[in-house]
Motif scaffolding. Structure first.
Motif, PDB file in Angstrom:
ATOM      1  N   ALA A 163       0.555  -1.037   0.309  1.00 15.57           N
ATOM      2  CA  ALA A 163      -0.193  -0.114   0.129  1.00 15.57           C
ATOM      3  C   ALA A 163       0.906   1.608   0.347  1.00 15.57           C
ATOM      4  O   ALA A 163       0.706   1.920  -1.070  1.00 15.57           O
ATOM      5  CB  ALA A 163      -0.822  -0.025   0.954  1.00 15.57           C
TER       6      ALA A 163
ATOM      7  N   SER B  17     -12.414  -1.766   5.731  1.00 19.89           N
ATOM      8  CA  SER B  17     -11.264  -0.451   6.344  1.00 19.89           C
ATOM      9  C   SER B  17     -11.288  -0.951   8.048  1.00 19.89           C
ATOM     10  O   SER B  17     -10.354  -1.232   8.531  1.00 19.89           O
ATOM     11  CB  SER B  17     -11.418   0.802   6.435  1.00 19.89           C
ATOM     12  OG  SER B  17     -12.733   1.304   6.921  1.00 19.89           O
TER      13      SER B  17
ATOM     14  N   TRP C 189      -6.309  -1.776   2.678  1.00 19.75           N
ATOM     15  CA  TRP C 189      -5.725   0.021   2.766  1.00 19.75           C
ATOM     16  C   TRP C 189      -7.411   0.527   1.713  1.00 19.75           C
ATOM     17  O   TRP C 189      -7.052  -0.407   0.542  1.00 19.75           O
ATOM     18  CB  TRP C 189      -5.085  -0.177   2.352  1.00 19.75           C
ATOM     19  CG  TRP C 189      -4.045  -0.845   3.469  1.00 19.75           C
ATOM     20  CD1 TRP C 189      -3.162  -2.051   3.896  1.00 19.75           C
ATOM     21  CD2 TRP C 189      -3.134   0.846   4.930  1.00 19.75           C
ATOM     22  NE1 TRP C 189      -3.011  -1.419   4.756  1.00 19.75           N
ATOM     23  CE2 TRP C 189      -1.922  -0.870   5.273  1.00 19.75           C
ATOM     24  CE3 TRP C 189      -3.486   1.931   4.328  1.00 19.75           C
ATOM     25  CZ2 TRP C 189      -1.373   0.048   6.541  1.00 19.75           C
ATOM     26  CZ3 TRP C 189      -2.534   2.585   5.614  1.00 19.75           C
ATOM     27  CH2 TRP C 189      -1.380   1.902   6.125  1.00 19.75           C
ATOM     28  N   CYS C 190      -8.024   1.277   1.767  1.00 16.31           N
ATOM     29  CA  CYS C 190      -8.496   2.081   1.161  1.00 16.31           C
ATOM     30  C   CYS C 190      -8.176   3.367   0.530  1.00 16.31           C
ATOM     31  O   CYS C 190      -7.424   3.833   0.877  1.00 16.31           O
ATOM     32  CB  CYS C 190     -10.280   1.940   1.657  1.00 16.31           C
ATOM     33  SG  CYS C 190     -11.148   0.633   2.276  1.00 16.31           S
TER      34      CYS C 190
ATOM     35  N   ARG D   4      -7.138   4.671   7.868  1.00 20.01           N
ATOM     36  CA  ARG D   4      -6.890   2.834   6.362  1.00 20.01           C
ATOM     37  C   ARG D   4      -7.727   3.503   5.149  1.00 20.01           C
ATOM     38  O   ARG D   4      -7.411   3.208   4.255  1.00 20.01           O
ATOM     39  CB  ARG D   4      -7.616   1.815   6.624  1.00 20.01           C
ATOM     40  CG  ARG D   4      -6.979   1.003   7.675  1.00 20.01           C
ATOM     41  CD  ARG D   4      -6.145   0.151   7.466  1.00 20.01           C
ATOM     42  NE  ARG D   4      -4.985   0.213   8.925  1.00 20.01           N
ATOM     43  CZ  ARG D   4      -3.710  -1.313   8.766  1.00 20.01           C
ATOM     44  NH1 ARG D   4      -4.115  -1.528   7.198  1.00 20.01           N
ATOM     45  NH2 ARG D   4      -3.292  -1.360   9.650  1.00 20.01           N
TER      46      ARG D   4
ATOM     47  N   LEU E 280      -2.947   2.937  -8.346  1.00 18.43           N
ATOM     48  CA  LEU E 280      -3.500   2.337  -5.897  1.00 18.43           C
ATOM     49  C   LEU E 280      -3.977   0.969  -5.821  1.00 18.43           C
ATOM     50  O   LEU E 280      -3.851   0.520  -5.266  1.00 18.43           O
ATOM     51  CB  LEU E 280      -4.851   2.981  -5.876  1.00 18.43           C
ATOM     52  CG  LEU E 280      -4.515   4.811  -5.765  1.00 18.43           C
ATOM     53  CD1 LEU E 280      -5.997   5.422  -5.436  1.00 18.43           C
ATOM     54  CD2 LEU E 280      -3.705   4.375  -4.973  1.00 18.43           C
TER      55      LEU E 280
ATOM     56  N   LEU F 244      -3.431  -1.200  -3.036  1.00 22.64           N
ATOM     57  CA  LEU F 244      -5.002  -1.568  -1.994  1.00 22.64           C
ATOM     58  C   LEU F 244      -5.579  -2.130  -2.012  1.00 22.64           C
ATOM     59  O   LEU F 244      -5.466  -2.636  -3.194  1.00 22.64           O
ATOM     60  CB  LEU F 244      -4.874   0.675  -2.481  1.00 22.64           C
ATOM     61  CG  LEU F 244      -4.857   1.182  -1.149  1.00 22.64           C
ATOM     62  CD1 LEU F 244      -3.111   1.160  -1.971  1.00 22.64           C
ATOM     63  CD2 LEU F 244      -5.321   2.725  -1.419  1.00 22.64           C
TER      64      LEU F 244
END
Lengths: 445, 245
Positions: free
Chosen positions: A291, B70, B75-76, B98, B116, B120
């Motif tokens: 992430a 979350s 992970w958002c 998150r 992303l 994520l």
């Protein structure tokens, strides 16, 4: 912050560094060991005490020469990296002059041979030229480590050491029975303890950039030392530092032959593992690391401000309840968080806020503008709301007005009133009236 | 090695290693939305388009999709939604620590979304303009490879190619107000889900269900029925009517 670095050239890593640390500590507090042969401390305090940075530097050089018989170089600058380079030449870089000092130095000073060769091929030979590149492009092209190096070149102090106190439960301790007396046994213990510390931190998604090594001797004396690293320490990095430190204590006669009976490692300068800059623990493929890489990449595309996280803050208006900070900065709640805010509405807030608030027109059944009196009474129930070029929409239900009086004791005092309205088309909105004009604060989408 | 290592703090005993968070595959999802999706969890590598034909409710549904995931540590990210309030997101139940916000990706939204999806777990993107088939295929590929969930929302999400599921808000109603009194507290959304051509409907309460006493407030709004049978208010006779096909 002014940083002083003491460097003993060509230091042999197998040689205990402890005597030098003790010598420097005679004149400065808060000494952090960067690696054997290299240490740093905040110059501010000692300089004020001894009457100038130059004076501190001289005392340190004399003390180390006298008590250890070793020659050392001292450098002072506004960032750790610059002070480290200055220590090679024994320079005191004047306050505010750090970026000038770095500007003409060769890019090889970054100590990253691969990056250096790439930069040279691009025709970038000095730190100044490297620092002049846009930060976003550097992060995008060359990755997080290069972005970090660019900040060093620009004379910024790298972000990672966000000092946070380690919760006591992250400390790992080992009782040694029989007491540790030999360096080779100590190295073995250091390794095991480092791995244990690494696992515990990783399990909490953390990494550390500073390490407090403490020991209790057989005679009951307690000693400790701080080791610091720019970026997150790897398990091997931790093991090396513990070994070097034990080596120093054991060969330095600290224990008077009683040995070390207890050893503990307290990680400090904690970083969320994903946000850690170069050199994550083992560089694993954990969700946090993945992430973080993705978010750093997007920050490379859009700039650091392009990716933000919301941190609670206090306030009455919906827009005041959170502040947005760039992703990667510490998520410290705002100063106003947790205080009572009379006038703040309970219940769900508007999901969409109108920024800036859009002017609206609120009328009663007779078509006259709705007014709110100084005592917060409406002149008539609102019947229609109209904004932009849209036709007026009927009001199905409404509630309020809720008065808000902000900073009434100051010149920028604000006094306004809010109403919640459910329109006949089932939209719900939050409106406020200030100085006789109505605005849309947000809508409940 | 001599001796034994000791962790003394009772707190240490309560902490769980992150690896234990991995339960069954997929991420947990808001219970009302779980009724709508063919899977009781957010399945990795899927695309869920969210649109709204009702005048309200789109943002609440998107936020509701992120809540449980979350909270479970996923992970958002929320892309291109500058006006969405974090306060409301927190109220719906999104764990803000998150949630990464990319308020203004500009015309790089496809590139940002792709980046992303590399790292994520759930990426919600507000789509203002229709996405090309090629871009959609590229993003779908990334989501599948990395196990992310892509949630395009907004007007252009209607025609998002290759969406595995589409959620459409067809009715929205806020409760809690009265004439000059009360406070907005609950929101009842009627959401239709289309999965592989099959359609089902459910009621979603993003801000929780009202207690029984409060539910005596009028529940049927004629305007909920607006989209059924060609947008004719009043059609449907107060019952939920599904559009067939």
């Amino acid at each position: 912050m002014r940083v002083m670095v003491v460097r003993c050239p060509d230091w042999d890593e197998t040689e205990p560094f402890e005597p030098v640390v003790v010598a420097v500590e005679a004149h400065a507090a808060g000494v952090e060991i960067l690696r054997p042969g290299l240490l740093a401390f905040a110059a501010g305090g000692p300089a004020a005490y001894h009457g100038g940075e130059q004076a501190v530097a001289e005392r340190v050089i004399d003390e180390v020469a006298e008590s250890c018989g070793v020659e050392c170089g001292v450098g002072v600058a506004d960032s750790l990296f610059a002070a480290y380079l200055a220590a090679h030449r024994g320079t005191v870089v004047p306050e505010g002059g750090t970026s000038d000092y770095l500007r003409d130095l060769d890019v090889s000073a970054l100590g990253r041979p691969e990056l250096t060769s790439v930069l040279r091929r691009l025709g970038i030979h000095t730190l100044g030229a490297f620092a002049a590149l846009p930060a976003a492009s550097v992060a995008d092209r060359f990755g997080a480590d290069a972005a970090f190096a660019r900040r060093l070149a620009a004379g910024e102090d790298p972000r990672p050491p966000v000092p946070r106190t380690a919760p006591p439960d992250l400390t790992v301790t080992v009782d040694c029975d029989p007491p540790l007396e030999r360096v080779d046994v100590a190295a073995f213990t250091a390794r095991a303890l480092a791995v244990q510390s690494h696992r515990l931190l990783a399990a909490h998604g953390l990494a550390c950039s500073r390490l407090l090594v403490s020991a209790t001797t057989g005679g009951g004396a307690e000693v400790s030392r701080v080791w610091r690293h720019d970026g997150a320490l790897t398990a091997d990095g931790v093991a090396d530092r513990v070994r070097w430190q034990l080596d120093g204590w054991l060969t330095g006669g600290l224990t008077d032959g009683t040995g070390i009976v207890r050893l503990s490692l307290a990680p400090d300068g904690l970083l969320p593992q994903g946000e850690a800059q170069p050199g994550l623990w083992g560089g694993d493929g954990s969700a946090e690391a993945r992430a973080a890489r993705a978010l750093v990449r997007v920050q490379g595309l859009l700039g650091a401000e392009g990716v933000v996280t919301a941190v609670p803050d206090g306030g009455r208006a919906a827009a005041e309840r959170f502040t947005l900070v760039p992703w990667g900065e510490p998520r410290e709640p705002g100063a106003r968080h947790g205080r009572p805010w009379p006038g703040a509405l309970p219940g769900p807030g508007p999901t969409l806020w109108s920024e800036p608030p859009a002017p609206v027109s609120v009328r009663d059944a007779a078509g006259d503008p709705v007014e709110v009196t100084g005592r917060y009474l409406v002149s008539a129930p609102p019947a229609t709301v109209q904004w932009g070029r849209n036709p007026p929409v009927g009001v199905a239900e409404w509630a309020g007005p809720w008065p808000v009086s902000e900073r009434w004791w100051r010149d920028d005092a604000r006094r306004y009133a809010r109403i919640q309205v459910r329109l006949v088309d089932d939209r719900a909105v939050l409106l406020f009236v200030e100085n006789g004009r109505w605005y849309l604060e947000g809508s409940y989408d | 090695m001599a001796g034994s290592s000791v962790l003394r703090s009772p707190v240490a005993a309560m902490l769980r290693p992150a690896s234990e968070l991995a339960g069954p595959p997929g991420l947990p999802v808001h219970r009302d939305l779980a009724d709508l999706l063919p899977w009781p969890r957010l399945r990795p590598g899927t695309i869920i388009g969210v649109t709204s034909r009702a005048p309200a409710g789109l943002t609440s549904v998107v936020l509701a999709l992120l809540t449980e995931a979350s909270q479970a540590g996923a992970w958002c990210a929320l892309v291109g939604a500058r006006e969405v309030s974090p306060h409301a997101a927190a109220h719906v139940g999104v764990a803000l620590s998150r949630l990464a916000l990319v308020p203004d990706p500009g015309d790089r939204d496809d590139q940002v979304t792709g980046a992303l999806l590399e790292g994520l777990d759930v990426v919600a993107v507000r789509t203002g303009r229709p996405v090309s088939r090629r871009t959609a295929a590229r993003l779908a590929g990334k989501a599948r490879n990395r196990g992310g969930v892509l949630v395009p929302f907004g007007p252009a999400a209607t025609d998002w190619p290759d969406a595995d599921a589409r959620l459409d808000v067809i009715g929205a109603r806020w409760y809690g107000l009265d004439t000059g009194r009360g406070l907005l507290r609950h929101c009842r959304l009627t959401v239709a889900a289309t999965v592989h051509g099959r359609r089902r409907e459910a009621t979603v309460w993003p801000y929780g269900r009202p207690a029984a006493a409060e539910r005596t407030a009028p529940v049927i709004s004629l305007f909920n029925r607006r989209d059924v049978k060609g947008g004719d208010p009043g059609a449907g006779h107060g019952r939920t009517v599904s559009r067939l096909g």
